[in-house]
Design an enzyme around this catalytic site. Structure first.
Site, PDB file in Angstrom:
ATOM      1  N   GLN A  78       0.843  -1.192   0.000  1.00 29.40           N
ATOM      2  CA  GLN A  78       0.000   0.000   0.000  1.00 29.40           C
ATOM      3  C   GLN A  78       0.884   1.249   0.000  1.00 29.40           C
ATOM      4  O   GLN A  78       1.238   1.772   1.050  1.00 29.40           O
ATOM      5  CB  GLN A  78      -0.945   0.017   1.204  1.00 29.40           C
ATOM      6  CG  GLN A  78      -1.932   1.162   1.100  1.00 29.40           C
ATOM      7  CD  GLN A  78      -3.047   1.073   2.128  1.00 29.40           C
ATOM      8  OE1 GLN A  78      -3.251   0.062   2.781  1.00 29.40           O
ATOM      9  NE2 GLN A  78      -3.778   2.156   2.258  1.00 29.40           N
ATOM     10  N   PHE A  79       1.200   1.731  -1.205  1.00 26.65           N
ATOM     11  CA  PHE A  79       2.090   2.883  -1.331  1.00 26.65           C
ATOM     12  C   PHE A  79       1.501   4.144  -0.710  1.00 26.65           C
ATOM     13  O   PHE A  79       2.229   5.059  -0.338  1.00 26.65           O
ATOM     14  CB  PHE A  79       2.479   3.128  -2.788  1.00 26.65           C
ATOM     15  CG  PHE A  79       1.428   3.835  -3.598  1.00 26.65           C
ATOM     16  CD1 PHE A  79       1.466   5.215  -3.742  1.00 26.65           C
ATOM     17  CD2 PHE A  79       0.405   3.133  -4.207  1.00 26.65           C
ATOM     18  CE1 PHE A  79       0.503   5.883  -4.478  1.00 26.65           C
ATOM     19  CE2 PHE A  79      -0.561   3.781  -4.952  1.00 26.65           C
ATOM     20  CZ  PHE A  79      -0.511   5.156  -5.088  1.00 26.65           C
ATOM     21  N   THR A  80       0.188   4.196  -0.541  1.00 27.60           N
ATOM     22  CA  THR A  80      -0.432   5.410   0.001  1.00 27.60           C
ATOM     23  C   THR A  80      -0.062   5.666   1.455  1.00 27.60           C
ATOM     24  O   THR A  80      -0.316   6.758   1.965  1.00 27.60           O
ATOM     25  CB  THR A  80      -1.960   5.384  -0.159  1.00 27.60           C
ATOM     26  OG1 THR A  80      -2.481   4.261   0.559  1.00 27.60           O
ATOM     27  CG2 THR A  80      -2.364   5.308  -1.625  1.00 27.60           C
TER      28      THR A  80
END
Length: 152
Positions: A78-80
């Protein structure tokens, strides 16, 4: 590396309506590699995931790890998690590792986890995923493993 751990009674990840990862009791771990991260940060994260005592013992105290309870690990990229919201209303993700490097470190973390723990499931890197979980407690723990500063 940045992660958010959720103690779960069960969790699953779906992509295009199909389950690609599923666990019963254990940890759902959202993971983001940041610029400058390496295998060393992934190794430290995994060690912490396996040993962190956030499951209840017979007296209800958080004294047991995911290893102690033989629980599952569900690792989801989850790059966010690297979102910078300090300026404006649109998050910046410039601190997230580049996609190829993020994938490499995520894959490394998964491989190391599978070698160290019997039940490891995953989401799908860079996919549009739907994550379903029953958070137990609820217990949610943010965890950041920062790279060691470079010395001259």
């Amino acid at each position: 590396m940045i992660s958010v751990l959720q103690r779960v009674r069960q969790a699953r990840v779906e992509v295009d309506g199909e389950v690609c990862g599923k666990i019963d009791q254990g940890l759902l771990v959202l993971v983001c590699a940041e610029r400058g991260d390496s295998e060393a940060e992934a190794d430290k994260l995994l060690a912490k995931l396996l040993k962190l005592r956030i499951f209840g013992d017979d007296e209800g105290k958080m004294n047991r790890s995911v290893q102690d309870i033989a629980g599952g690990l569900l690792l989801v990229s989850q790059f966010t998690l690297a979102a910078d919201t300090a300026s404006g209303n649109r998050p910046s993700f410039k601190q997230a590792a580049a996609p190829d490097e993020g994938r490499r470190l995520y894959d490394y973390l998964v491989q190391q986890a599978q070698a160290a723990h019997p039940t490891v499931q995953t989401g799908r890197f860079a996919a549009d995923m739907q994550v379903h979980l029953v958070n137990d407690g609820p217990v949610t723990v943010p965890l950041r493993i920062a790279p060691r500063p470079q010395t001259a």
